[in-house]
Design a protein around this motif. Sequence first.
Motif, PDB file in Angstrom:
ATOM      1  N   ASN A  41      75.426  22.421  40.525  1.00  0.00           N
ATOM      2  CA  ASN A  41      76.578  22.992  41.236  1.00  0.00           C
ATOM      3  C   ASN A  41      76.404  24.497  41.370  1.00  0.00           C
ATOM      4  O   ASN A  41      76.310  25.202  40.374  1.00  0.00           O
ATOM      5  CB  ASN A  41      77.857  22.715  40.446  1.00  0.00           C
TER       6      ASN A  41
ATOM      7  N   THR B 132      78.951  25.722  46.989  1.00  0.00           N
ATOM      8  CA  THR B 132      80.209  26.309  47.462  1.00  0.00           C
ATOM      9  C   THR B 132      79.961  27.791  47.738  1.00  0.00           C
ATOM     10  O   THR B 132      79.467  28.508  46.867  1.00  0.00           O
ATOM     11  CB  THR B 132      81.312  26.147  46.402  1.00  0.00           C
TER      12      THR B 132
ATOM     13  N   LEU C 247      86.256  24.267  42.735  1.00  0.00           N
ATOM     14  CA  LEU C 247      85.380  23.186  42.263  1.00  0.00           C
ATOM     15  C   LEU C 247      86.179  22.179  41.433  1.00  0.00           C
ATOM     16  O   LEU C 247      85.970  20.967  41.529  1.00  0.00           O
ATOM     17  CB  LEU C 247      84.234  23.757  41.417  1.00  0.00           C
TER      18      LEU C 247
ATOM     19  N   GLN D  57      86.997  19.787  44.511  1.00  0.00           N
ATOM     20  CA  GLN D  57      85.758  19.007  44.451  1.00  0.00           C
ATOM     21  C   GLN D  57      85.776  18.007  43.302  1.00  0.00           C
ATOM     22  O   GLN D  57      84.841  17.216  43.173  1.00  0.00           O
ATOM     23  CB  GLN D  57      84.547  19.941  44.283  1.00  0.00           C
TER      24      GLN D  57
END
Lengths: 448, 448
Positions: A2, A58, A103, A107
């Motif tokens: 990530n 992101t 996130l 997400q």
Amino acid sequence: MNFILLSGGSGKRLWPLSNDVRSKQFLKLFQNEAGEYESMAQRLLRQLRAAFPDASVTIATGESQKSAVLNQLAEPDGGGISVCCEPARRDTFPAIALAAAYLYSEQGLGEDEPVIVCPIDPFVGPDYFAALARLERAVRQDAASLVLMGAAPTYPSAKYGYFLPGPAPAGQGENGEGVRPVAWFREKPSEEQAAGYIAEGALWNCGVFGFRLGYLLGILAGYLPAKTYREVYEHYGELPRTSFDYAVAEREKAVGCIRFEGAWKDVGTWNTLAEVMSQPALGNVVLGSGCENVHAVNELEQPLLVMGAKDMIVAAGPDGVLVSDKHQSSYIKPYVDGLHQRVMFEEKSWGSFRVLLEGPHGHSMTVHLAVRAGGQMSYHCHQNRDEVWTVLSGRGRATVEGRETPMGPGTVLRLPAGARHTLRAETAMELIEVQLGCAVEDADVKQF
Amino acid sequence: MNFILLSGGSGKRLWPLSNDVRSKQFLKLFQNEAGEYESMAQRLLRQLRAAFPDASVTIATGESQKSAVLNQLAEPDGGGISVCCEPARRDTFPAIALAAAYLYSEQGLGEDEPVIVCPIDPFVGPDYFAALARLERAVRQDAASLVLMGAAPTYPSAKYGYFLPGPAPAGQGENGEGVRPVAWFREKPSEEQAAGYIAEGALWNCGVFGFRLGYLLGILAGYLPAKTYREVYEHYGELPRTSFDYAVAEREKAVGCIRFEGAWKDVGTWNTLAEVMSQPALGNVVLGSGCENVHAVNELEQPLLVMGAKDMIVAAGPDGVLVSDKHQSSYIKPYVDGLHQRVMFEEKSWGSFRVLLEGPHGHSMTVHLAVRAGGQMSYHCHQNRDEVWTVLSGRGRATVEGRETPMGPGTVLRLPAGARHTLRAETAMELIEVQLGCAVEDADVKQF
């Protein structure tokens, strides 16, 4: 993996190619293997996708860069890339905190998951991504709550931050990823101080941070009783206007670091940019006789001819022309601050616009619009200006006050002040827009 | 007094400001006492009018410069200025012969009248005009059939022609105007040869000639059985492609000369132009720290920033950007020859046009038109392109296929291929013209 990629900054130092809305990371100055030009942001993202095909990415950015991010980096199917947009520019701590909340709540990322934060625009090779993987493993191994990456310095720069890797804790060797504790941080020293730090073994702070998501949400909770993107977004103004280094890294006791030996460059001035350019001239440039150590970039269609120049940077674009001795080019900022110039080129979510001509007294402006295939403007109107669109190429559909009109080469459309309108391009389109009114200005837009 | 001003030449050496249709004499680089910028041609004509208010002036030029001559030099009432236009470019002898025939048949000038021929663009002071008056008196006194003016050289230039004033004929002193016979002519020598000529007492050939009109008509008769403008115009192609120096001056036995001591400059290169610029920067230019001996001219609206440059010329205009060491700037021509560029700015009899954007594949072009108050285009049409006019400012009347339309800010007019059209400006007008078609090219014009 990530990733949060930070895309910020304004671009005075690479004027005239960069400007208030076009930061250095969006300049297409680098040729990829296919011979196409890509920006620093596109280059880094391409490298990242190659190294980590399954990574979730992101991009944390501000309103002013959102269009450029979408235009350059978004893939038709999303491609695993999300954009997390700050409501206002603050600094890296609020931006990273907002992205962490994004996130978490948008997400659905678990609090135990590692997150790697890094700038969107370092000039690096493949070994950088191997170091990022090492950093992530160190986070997974809980080598420290927060793990930083430091690059081995190549010269005593006064422009970077430094930190010193300390000895491994007593009775405990380095872990497998080579994590060491950070003994101290130093921000932008003098060159003399920097040379001393380097002699001690200090590293350049690359602005790369790894942590488990819950770690950062815990720190955020110390500032705001908020955890979701929506909550943080709404209370964004209450977060301190401070850097992640200052708010988190320099206060953390259990901060570790890994050393990156490869090449790492923050291409922030013309001088450093010239060092990484693959060829001395880019665009319609002729380097004539007697040129030595000259780098020239020309974004205009018209030719740039350079003769007998030595140790110089020449850059020409819609915003102006720079001719500078390479060393002097680092001191460009106050001159650019003094120019008080309107932005002549801007990327939009639907494509780009370029000012071709400003009429006197702000009564007219002639603009070239390039709309991507599939690009669509917002439904908007202007209070104080009429517009005339003439299509040069491509096909699409315009909607004016609810009525749709097909648009193709030669179509002329008048948009009176107050009339709500939009354009959707079916194929890539180019248009000439003539703006006419008593006060033609960028701010005159009302969106619906 | 009767003057023929020669306006010729193409402007590679002052690229990017000069080009095939915009010779150096039309660049507005000189500030007059009122602070307005004027071209070398405008400056010389202003000086000439001040020195000789009653002079009749005929400008000898070619088709490609006619529009610029009319646009810059014509006065609303004519102002005693006529334009004699060659049907094709040949050289200075045919051009002067045609102008002489023009003075004879169109202006009714008597064969006994003195005529002074001089270039339209030397950079000179008031004493130059006193020398012209001296030259005319020498012609009136029949000091020689042909009297030339030579300037006292200031350095051994390899770019000028030289001639040597000989001793006054035996038994005869100089006449009152200081006329001496010419002993020899030498064209463009090496610098070493030039230094030798100067040591002998040679002068720079200024390209200034004085004679009685009948003298030149007599020489013309040796080439063509013609005396009137119409006759010479029709048989122009039969005149030799040769210079006045070669065809007349160097063959004439009774050629006299006067010496001019004042400053005289042929401003034909960036280096010589810089020497006569009243200030180092012209236009939107910022000279930053570390600049030494820099001259910069910017014709674009966008700023030009120069930092740390030494001994350089920087020039930016619609045709391109030049950055050159001053010495190197003399060697620009082969580089400009290699550019194969379209002309981006052109003066027209009705005003000027500037290309803002060229579309790909020659399918479109966006042009800014500036029309003088009272300016009127020819009645014309284009075979292969449509045009869309959008008026930015000013008022006038367009005629399309015989129908008149009033034009003002915001008026949009479509001109389909084949439609005959013209525009007459009542006040100064600015328009955006979008050209669209399968092959957009300058040559596609049919005039009626």
